[in-house]
Enzyme design. Structure first.
Site, mmCIF file in Angstrom:
data_model
loop_
_atom_site.group_PDB
_atom_site.id
_atom_site.type_symbol
_atom_site.label_atom_id
_atom_site.label_comp_id
_atom_site.label_asym_id
_atom_site.label_seq_id
_atom_site.Cartn_x
_atom_site.Cartn_y
_atom_site.Cartn_z
ATOM 1 N N TRP A 1 -16.052 -12.669 -23.806
ATOM 2 C CA TRP A 1 -14.635 -12.292 -23.659
ATOM 3 C C TRP A 1 -13.743 -13.458 -23.257
ATOM 4 C CZ3 TRP A 1 -12.410 -12.332 -18.642
ATOM 5 C CH2 TRP A 1 -13.265 -12.189 -17.539
ATOM 6 N N ALA B 1 -9.095 -18.089 -22.944
ATOM 7 C CA ALA B 1 -8.706 -18.120 -21.531
ATOM 8 C C ALA B 1 -7.351 -17.446 -21.343
ATOM 9 C CB ALA B 1 -8.702 -19.552 -20.994
ATOM 10 N N GLU C 1 -4.828 -14.993 -37.809
ATOM 11 C CA GLU C 1 -5.170 -16.398 -37.538
ATOM 12 C C GLU C 1 -6.560 -16.507 -36.915
ATOM 13 O OE1 GLU C 1 -2.386 -18.425 -34.956
ATOM 14 O OE2 GLU C 1 -3.565 -20.274 -35.022
ATOM 15 N N GLN D 1 1.089 5.648 -26.352
ATOM 16 C CA GLN D 1 0.944 6.321 -27.640
ATOM 17 C C GLN D 1 1.705 5.618 -28.768
ATOM 18 O OE1 GLN D 1 -1.359 8.451 -27.369
ATOM 19 N NE2 GLN D 1 -1.364 8.945 -29.557
ATOM 20 N N ARG E 1 1.408 -13.132 -22.480
ATOM 21 C CA ARG E 1 0.693 -12.361 -21.453
ATOM 22 C C ARG E 1 1.088 -12.800 -20.037
ATOM 23 N NH1 ARG E 1 -5.794 -11.730 -21.694
ATOM 24 N NH2 ARG E 1 -5.240 -10.688 -23.629
ATOM 25 N N GLN F 1 -1.560 -12.955 -35.039
ATOM 26 C CA GLN F 1 -2.602 -13.616 -34.223
ATOM 27 C C GLN F 1 -3.991 -13.173 -34.672
ATOM 28 O OE1 GLN F 1 -1.642 -12.525 -30.187
ATOM 29 N NE2 GLN F 1 0.069 -13.953 -30.040
ATOM 30 N N SER G 1 -1.818 -9.954 -29.322
ATOM 31 C CA SER G 1 -0.679 -9.057 -29.087
ATOM 32 C C SER G 1 0.114 -8.853 -30.376
ATOM 33 C CB SER G 1 0.230 -9.622 -27.985
ATOM 34 O OG SER G 1 0.810 -10.844 -28.409
ATOM 35 N N ASP H 1 -13.985 -3.452 -29.340
ATOM 36 C CA ASP H 1 -14.417 -3.333 -27.937
ATOM 37 C C ASP H 1 -13.382 -2.579 -27.095
ATOM 38 O OD1 ASP H 1 -16.216 -4.204 -25.714
ATOM 39 O OD2 ASP H 1 -14.398 -5.209 -25.038
ATOM 40 N N TYR I 1 -9.438 0.270 -19.379
ATOM 41 C CA TYR I 1 -8.293 -0.355 -20.059
ATOM 42 C C TYR I 1 -7.152 0.660 -20.163
ATOM 43 C CZ TYR I 1 -11.553 -4.086 -21.434
ATOM 44 O OH TYR I 1 -12.471 -5.112 -21.434
HETATM 45 P P1 NDP Z 1 -8.161 -14.223 -25.159
HETATM 46 O O1 NDP Z 1 -8.566 -15.130 -24.061
HETATM 47 O O2 NDP Z 1 -8.451 -14.676 -26.544
HETATM 48 O O3 NDP Z 1 -6.606 -13.911 -24.978
HETATM 49 C C1 NDP Z 1 -5.918 -13.160 -25.923
HETATM 50 C C2 NDP Z 1 -4.424 -13.388 -25.767
HETATM 51 O O4 NDP Z 1 -4.077 -14.718 -26.158
HETATM 52 C C3 NDP Z 1 -3.650 -12.478 -26.710
HETATM 53 O O5 NDP Z 1 -3.449 -11.209 -26.176
HETATM 54 C C4 NDP Z 1 -2.379 -13.257 -26.916
HETATM 55 O O6 NDP Z 1 -1.555 -13.082 -25.771
HETATM 56 C C5 NDP Z 1 -2.906 -14.694 -26.962
HETATM 57 N N1 NDP Z 1 -3.300 -15.068 -28.324
HETATM 58 C C6 NDP Z 1 -4.387 -14.643 -29.035
HETATM 59 N N2 NDP Z 1 -4.425 -15.207 -30.238
HETATM 60 C C7 NDP Z 1 -3.361 -16.003 -30.329
HETATM 61 C C8 NDP Z 1 -2.869 -16.859 -31.352
HETATM 62 N N3 NDP Z 1 -3.512 -17.001 -32.503
HETATM 63 N N4 NDP Z 1 -1.735 -17.551 -31.104
HETATM 64 C C9 NDP Z 1 -1.073 -17.431 -29.919
HETATM 65 N N5 NDP Z 1 -1.492 -16.633 -28.904
HETATM 66 C C10 NDP Z 1 -2.631 -15.927 -29.106
HETATM 67 O O7 NDP Z 1 -8.875 -12.819 -25.057
HETATM 68 P P2 NDP Z 1 -8.699 -11.576 -24.036
HETATM 69 O O8 NDP Z 1 -8.534 -12.065 -22.658
HETATM 70 O O9 NDP Z 1 -7.683 -10.663 -24.609
HETATM 71 O O10 NDP Z 1 -10.126 -10.925 -24.173
HETATM 72 C C11 NDP Z 1 -10.564 -10.425 -25.434
HETATM 73 C C12 NDP Z 1 -11.275 -9.108 -25.252
HETATM 74 O O11 NDP Z 1 -12.426 -9.299 -24.428
HETATM 75 C C13 NDP Z 1 -10.474 -8.005 -24.534
HETATM 76 O O12 NDP Z 1 -9.581 -7.339 -25.379
HETATM 77 C C14 NDP Z 1 -11.595 -7.112 -24.081
HETATM 78 O O13 NDP Z 1 -12.048 -6.317 -25.145
HETATM 79 C C15 NDP Z 1 -12.668 -8.116 -23.692
HETATM 80 N N6 NDP Z 1 -12.619 -8.411 -22.236
HETATM 81 C C16 NDP Z 1 -13.676 -8.003 -21.481
HETATM 82 C C17 NDP Z 1 -13.704 -8.212 -20.127
HETATM 83 C C18 NDP Z 1 -14.864 -7.754 -19.334
HETATM 84 O O14 NDP Z 1 -14.798 -7.766 -18.096
HETATM 85 N N7 NDP Z 1 -15.934 -7.332 -19.947
HETATM 86 C C19 NDP Z 1 -12.566 -8.861 -19.420
HETATM 87 C C20 NDP Z 1 -11.521 -9.291 -20.307
HETATM 88 C C21 NDP Z 1 -11.567 -9.077 -21.660
HETATM 89 P P3 NDP Z 1 0.055 -13.146 -25.797
HETATM 90 O O15 NDP Z 1 0.519 -13.157 -27.213
HETATM 91 O O16 NDP Z 1 0.464 -11.967 -25.018
HETATM 92 O O17 NDP Z 1 0.369 -14.414 -25.081
#
Ligand code: NDP
Length: 332
Positions: A210, A214, A299, A27, A231, A296, A292, A49, A54
């Site tokens: 998605w 990576a 950017e 929350q 992450r 980000q 997060s 999304d 989640y």
């Molecule tokens: P990404 O591969 O883009 O990873 C995102 C992570 O990368 C962030 O949480 C952050 O992590 C880091 N990051 C992002 N932007 C920046 C930046 N500009 N500079 C530095 N670090 C950065 O995407 P996700 O894996 O989060 O997937 C995106 C979305 O796709 C999910 O939120 C979900 O909605 C969907 N999804 C769907 C799935 C499915 O099975 N259908 C499975 C997975 C995701 P940190 O800062 O913590 O290092």
């Protein structure tokens, strides 16, 4: 922002969208959610999304609260949920899967948590081999006919399963899936580029891709070790760390170092380059970005500017570094 049609549907989805998989889990995250979603929305993002799985429904609750406090016009944004794994610990058999019962109840519960009267997009989060295809397609069709869902789709279904859903829909005069949500990024290409190859034309499949970064590997943030606030350090994501520390992971990190040079030469950053690379593929309807931190989001929402800089020559250089272009299938 650029808006792309979601496959052959008439829905215009922003080329860059926002997902809340890892980010919103309790929350106290509501203010952060509001700030991140507002940063995305102000940049023209119109798709948010989510999924029942989640944070066991918490992510939807937080997004719902943020949407309610932000007060945007309901017809100005698109919100999704995904059904398959349920939203409770130790689920009973009826609380997971793609049975008509859970598909319906998952929809009602997601609408309540997101505080909306209908879901714009509703995905089957994975296939469910224990449920007949006709039951799934019929349940989704009914939800659409009742006005509870506008478009239904799948996530990580094989091309064969998608074709089966499409054929069942045609056979019984039901509604076929509009979109798929697959992983797609510089390191994960085969399904999107090859396996689905003909589906874009044959069934007009839209895609909401998605993990464009990576899970952060493609940002370059892991080039010199794992930052504390990333992450890879989160509890429950040890599998990601193991993946990065594997031989394949180390090979990928070496590629990211080379790619970072290209980003530097183009006067941009690695996250923007990696997202722009996804945007260059015309079969991508929208890239779901994750973040997060608000910075980000800000950017990542600029990645479209970089897509214009990815000339054929630059794309070829990137291909040379990645060295992972999937081979076409024999029959294609
Ligand atoms: P990404 O591969 O883009 O990873 C995102 C992570 O990368 C962030 O949480 C952050 O992590 C880091 N990051 C992002 N932007 C920046 C930046 N500009 N500079 C530095 N670090 C950065 O995407 P996700 O894996 O989060 O997937 C995106 C979305 O796709 C999910 O939120 C979900 O909605 C969907 N999804 C769907 C799935 C499915 O099975 N259908 C499975 C997975 C995701 P940190 O800062 O913590 O290092």
């Amino acid at each position: 922002m650029q808006y792309r049609r979601l496959g052959k549907s008439g829905l215009k989805v922003s080329a860059l969208s926002f997902g809340s998989w890892v980010t919103f889990s309790n929350q106290a995250d509501v203010p952060l959610a509001k700030e991140m979603m507002a940063a995305a929305y102000d940049a023209g993002c119109n798709f948010f999304d989510n999924a029942e799985a989640y944070a066991k429904g918490k992510s939807e609750e937080i997004m719902g609260e943020a949407l309610s406090q932000l007060g945007w016009a309901r017809d100005a944004y698109i919100v999704s949920s995904k059904v398959r794994w349920g939203a409770v610990d130790n689920p009973k058999p009826t609380q997971v899967g793609l049975s008509r019962k859970h598909v319906y109840e998952g929809c009602y519960q997601a609408m309540a948590r997101l505080q909306v009267d209908y879901l714009d997009l509703y995905f089957c989060h994975r296939p469910d081999p224990e449920v007949p295809m006709e039951e799934i397609v019929r349940a989704m069709t009914e939800l659409i006919q009742r006005g509870l869902v506008l478009y239904w789709g799948t996530s990580e279904w094989s091309a064969q399963q998608l074709m089966e859903a499409y054929s069942v829909a045609r056979q019984y005069n039901l509604i076929p899936p509009t979109m798929e949500q697959p992983q797609y990024n510089m390191f994960h290409r085969r399904r999107f580029e090859v396996e689905y190859g003909r589906l874009y034309d044959v069934i007009g499949l839209g895609t909401t891709i998605w993990s464009p970064l990576a899970s952060g590997l493609l940002t370059g943030k892991y080039n010199d070790g794992v930052p504390d606030d990333s992450r890879l350090n989160l509890k429950g994501y040890e599998w990601l760390r193991e993946m990065m520390e594997s031989e394949e992971g180390q090979k990928r990190l070496a590629s990211v170092q080379e790619l970072a040079q290209i980003a530097g030469d183009l006067g941009t950053t690695m996250p923007k380059l990696a997202i722009a690379w996804c945007l260059k593929n015309p079969n991508v309807s929208t890239v779901i970005t994750g973040a997060s931190k608000v910075a980000q989001v800000e950017e990542n929402m600029q990645a479209l500017d970089v897509a214009d800089k990815l000339t054929d020559e630059v794309m070829e250089k990137i291909e040379g570094i990645l060295d992972n272009k999937p081979e076409p299938m024999d029959f294609q």
